[in-house]
Design a protein around this motif. Structure first.
Motif, PDB file in Angstrom:
ATOM      1  N   ARG A  81      48.108  32.918  39.501  1.00 52.92           N
ATOM      2  CA  ARG A  81      47.848  34.361  39.476  1.00 52.92           C
ATOM      3  C   ARG A  81      46.818  34.786  38.442  1.00 52.92           C
ATOM      4  N   GLY A  82      46.475  33.873  37.523  1.00 55.05           N
ATOM      5  CA  GLY A  82      45.545  34.230  36.470  1.00 55.05           C
ATOM      6  C   GLY A  82      46.205  34.954  35.314  1.00 55.05           C
ATOM      7  N   GLN A  83      47.533  35.075  35.350  1.00 50.16           N
ATOM      8  CA  GLN A  83      48.220  35.788  34.285  1.00 50.16           C
ATOM      9  C   GLN A  83      49.676  35.359  34.193  1.00 50.16           C
ATOM     10  N   THR A  84      50.191  35.396  32.975  1.00 54.97           N
ATOM     11  CA  THR A  84      51.609  35.152  32.749  1.00 54.97           C
ATOM     12  C   THR A  84      52.346  36.483  32.885  1.00 54.97           C
ATOM     13  N   MET A  85      53.649  36.434  32.780  1.00 56.24           N
ATOM     14  CA  MET A  85      54.433  37.665  32.913  1.00 56.24           C
ATOM     15  C   MET A  85      54.028  38.727  31.879  1.00 56.24           C
ATOM     16  N   PRO A  86      53.884  38.387  30.598  1.00 56.10           N
ATOM     17  CA  PRO A  86      53.435  39.412  29.641  1.00 56.10           C
ATOM     18  C   PRO A  86      52.019  39.913  29.923  1.00 56.10           C
ATOM     19  N   MET A  87      51.155  39.058  30.425  1.00 55.09           N
ATOM     20  CA  MET A  87      49.802  39.503  30.758  1.00 55.09           C
ATOM     21  C   MET A  87      49.833  40.505  31.905  1.00 55.09           C
ATOM     22  N   ARG A  88      50.764  40.304  32.836  1.00 44.25           N
ATOM     23  CA  ARG A  88      50.918  41.287  33.923  1.00 44.25           C
ATOM     24  C   ARG A  88      51.378  42.630  33.382  1.00 44.25           C
ATOM     25  N   ALA A  89      52.303  42.583  32.439  1.00 48.79           N
ATOM     26  CA  ALA A  89      52.818  43.830  31.872  1.00 48.79           C
ATOM     27  C   ALA A  89      51.719  44.595  31.127  1.00 48.79           C
ATOM     28  N   TRP A  90      50.814  43.867  30.479  1.00 54.94           N
ATOM     29  CA  TRP A  90      49.736  44.499  29.717  1.00 54.94           C
ATOM     30  C   TRP A  90      48.459  44.623  30.538  1.00 54.94           C
ATOM     31  N   ARG A  91      48.512  44.235  31.798  1.00 54.87           N
ATOM     32  CA  ARG A  91      47.434  44.414  32.785  1.00 54.87           C
ATOM     33  C   ARG A  91      46.105  43.759  32.402  1.00 54.87           C
ATOM     34  N   PHE A  92      46.170  42.462  32.148  1.00 55.05           N
ATOM     35  CA  PHE A  92      44.937  41.697  32.028  1.00 55.05           C
ATOM     36  C   PHE A  92      45.182  40.287  32.526  1.00 55.05           C
ATOM     37  N   ARG A  93      44.114  39.579  32.841  1.00 52.60           N
ATOM     38  CA  ARG A  93      44.211  38.224  33.384  1.00 52.60           C
ATOM     39  C   ARG A  93      43.092  37.367  32.821  1.00 52.60           C
ATOM     40  N   VAL A  94      43.245  36.055  32.987  1.00 53.53           N
ATOM     41  CA  VAL A  94      42.190  35.140  32.562  1.00 53.53           C
ATOM     42  C   VAL A  94      41.451  34.647  33.803  1.00 53.53           C
ATOM     43  N   VAL A  95      40.140  34.521  33.654  1.00 54.29           N
ATOM     44  CA  VAL A  95      39.278  34.039  34.729  1.00 54.29           C
ATOM     45  C   VAL A  95      38.220  33.135  34.111  1.00 54.29           C
ATOM     46  N   THR A  96      37.512  32.415  34.962  1.00 59.04           N
ATOM     47  CA  THR A  96      36.394  31.611  34.489  1.00 59.04           C
ATOM     48  C   THR A  96      35.201  32.531  34.250  1.00 59.04           C
ATOM     49  N   ARG A  97      34.133  31.993  33.726  1.00 56.01           N
ATOM     50  CA  ARG A  97      32.929  32.797  33.483  1.00 56.01           C
ATOM     51  C   ARG A  97      32.326  33.320  34.790  1.00 56.01           C
ATOM     52  N   GLN A  98      32.612  32.618  35.893  1.00 57.53           N
ATOM     53  CA  GLN A  98      32.129  33.064  37.205  1.00 57.53           C
ATOM     54  C   GLN A  98      33.105  34.024  37.870  1.00 57.53           C
ATOM     55  N   ASN A  99      34.114  34.477  37.117  1.00 57.83           N
ATOM     56  CA  ASN A  99      35.120  35.430  37.589  1.00 57.83           C
ATOM     57  C   ASN A  99      36.040  34.846  38.666  1.00 57.83           C
ATOM     58  N   ASN A 100      36.285  33.530  38.603  1.00 56.34           N
ATOM     59  CA  ASN A 100      37.212  32.853  39.506  1.00 56.34           C
ATOM     60  C   ASN A 100      38.511  32.544  38.773  1.00 56.34           C
ATOM     61  N   LYS A 101      39.537  32.167  39.530  1.00 57.13           N
ATOM     62  CA  LYS A 101      40.788  31.738  38.907  1.00 57.13           C
ATOM     63  C   LYS A 101      40.554  30.431  38.155  1.00 57.13           C
ATOM     64  N   LEU A 102      41.399  30.189  37.155  1.00 58.83           N
ATOM     65  CA  LEU A 102      41.298  28.959  36.384  1.00 58.83           C
ATOM     66  C   LEU A 102      41.727  27.757  37.212  1.00 58.83           C
ATOM     67  N   THR A 103      41.113  26.618  36.951  1.00 56.27           N
ATOM     68  CA  THR A 103      41.545  25.354  37.546  1.00 56.27           C
ATOM     69  C   THR A 103      42.544  24.703  36.593  1.00 56.27           C
ATOM     70  N   TRP A 104      43.159  23.610  37.025  1.00 59.08           N
ATOM     71  CA  TRP A 104      44.096  22.901  36.163  1.00 59.08           C
ATOM     72  C   TRP A 104      43.375  22.341  34.933  1.00 59.08           C
ATOM     73  N   THR A 105      42.120  21.945  35.094  1.00 58.33           N
ATOM     74  CA  THR A 105      41.343  21.446  33.953  1.00 58.33           C
ATOM     75  C   THR A 105      41.092  22.552  32.943  1.00 58.33           C
ATOM     76  N   HIS A 106      40.686  23.727  33.424  1.00 58.77           N
ATOM     77  CA  HIS A 106      40.485  24.872  32.526  1.00 58.77           C
ATOM     78  C   HIS A 106      41.785  25.241  31.815  1.00 58.77           C
ATOM     79  N   SER A 107      42.880  25.222  32.561  1.00 61.40           N
ATOM     80  CA  SER A 107      44.156  25.627  31.965  1.00 61.40           C
ATOM     81  C   SER A 107      44.625  24.615  30.920  1.00 61.40           C
ATOM     82  N   LEU A 108      44.355  23.326  31.144  1.00 60.30           N
ATOM     83  CA  LEU A 108      44.717  22.317  30.144  1.00 60.30           C
ATOM     84  C   LEU A 108      43.911  22.533  28.863  1.00 60.30           C
TER      85      LEU A 108
END
Length: 142
Positions: A81-108
Motif C-alpha cells: 500500500r505504500g504506507q503502514t497503519m500510522p502513515m494511513r492515519a497521518w495521510r502520507f505514503r512512501v514512493v520511489t523517486r518515479q512516484n511508484n510503489k516501493l519494491t522489496w529491494t527498496h523496502s529492505l
C-alpha cells in the motif's frame, strides 16, 4: 521518499504512533516464544558453563525472529500500500523517486537505514532540518 512533503510535526506524530505498533509486535512475538523457552525442549535453567551457549543461541534466535517480523510488517506495508497503519492515519505514503510503489529491494534498504538511524540515537531524523526538501536521511538515500 515521501509522496509529498509533510511537516516535521506530522512525521513525529506518525513516528510516536508507529512506535506503539512496534512495541505491540515485539510483545506479541515474545509472548509466542515464551512457551518454547519454558518447555523441556528449550528450557534454560540458571546458566552454567554447559547451558550458557544454548541459552544465548535461543536469545539470538528470538531477537532474529523479532527483527524478521518487523521487517515483514514494514516492508509488506510499504510494498502493498505504500504506507503502514500510522502513515494511513497521518495521510502520507512512501514512493520511489518515479512516484511508484516501493519494491522489496527498496523496502529492505529503507528498513536497514531506519534501523541504523535508531541505533545512532535518531541522528538521521535531524537531517530533515538541513535538507532543502525536508526529507529524512533514509528518504533521501532510499
Amino acid at each position: 521518499m515521501l509522496e509529498k512533503k509533510i511537516g516535521i510535526g506530522r512525521y513525529f506524530g506518525a513516528l510516536v504512533y508507529e512506535s506503539l505498533v512496534v512495541i505491540a509486535i515485539c510483545l506479541a512475538v515474545t509472548v509466542l516464544l515464551l512457551p518454547l523457552q519454558t518447555t523441556g525442549i528449550f528450557n534454560c535453567p540458571m546458566p552454567s558453563a554447559t547451558t550458557l551457549h544454548t541459552c544465548q543461541s535461543l536469545s539470538y534466535l528470538g531477537d532474529a525472529l523479532i527483527i524478521l517480523t518487523l521487517y515483514l510488517y514494514f516492508s509488506g506495508s510499504w510494498v502493498r500500500r505504500g504506507q503502514t497503519m500510522p502513515m494511513r492515519a497521518w495521510r502520507f505514503r512512501v514512493v520511489t523517486r518515479q512516484n511508484n510503489k516501493l519494491t522489496w529491494t527498496h523496502s529492505l534498504l529503507r528498513f536497514i537505514l531506519a534501523a541504523s538511524g535508531i541505533a545512532f540515537f535518531g541522528v538521521t531524523f535531524f537531517w530533515a532540518i538541513f535538507d532543502r526538501e525536508g526529507l529524512i536521511l533514509r528518504d533521501r538515500l532510499a
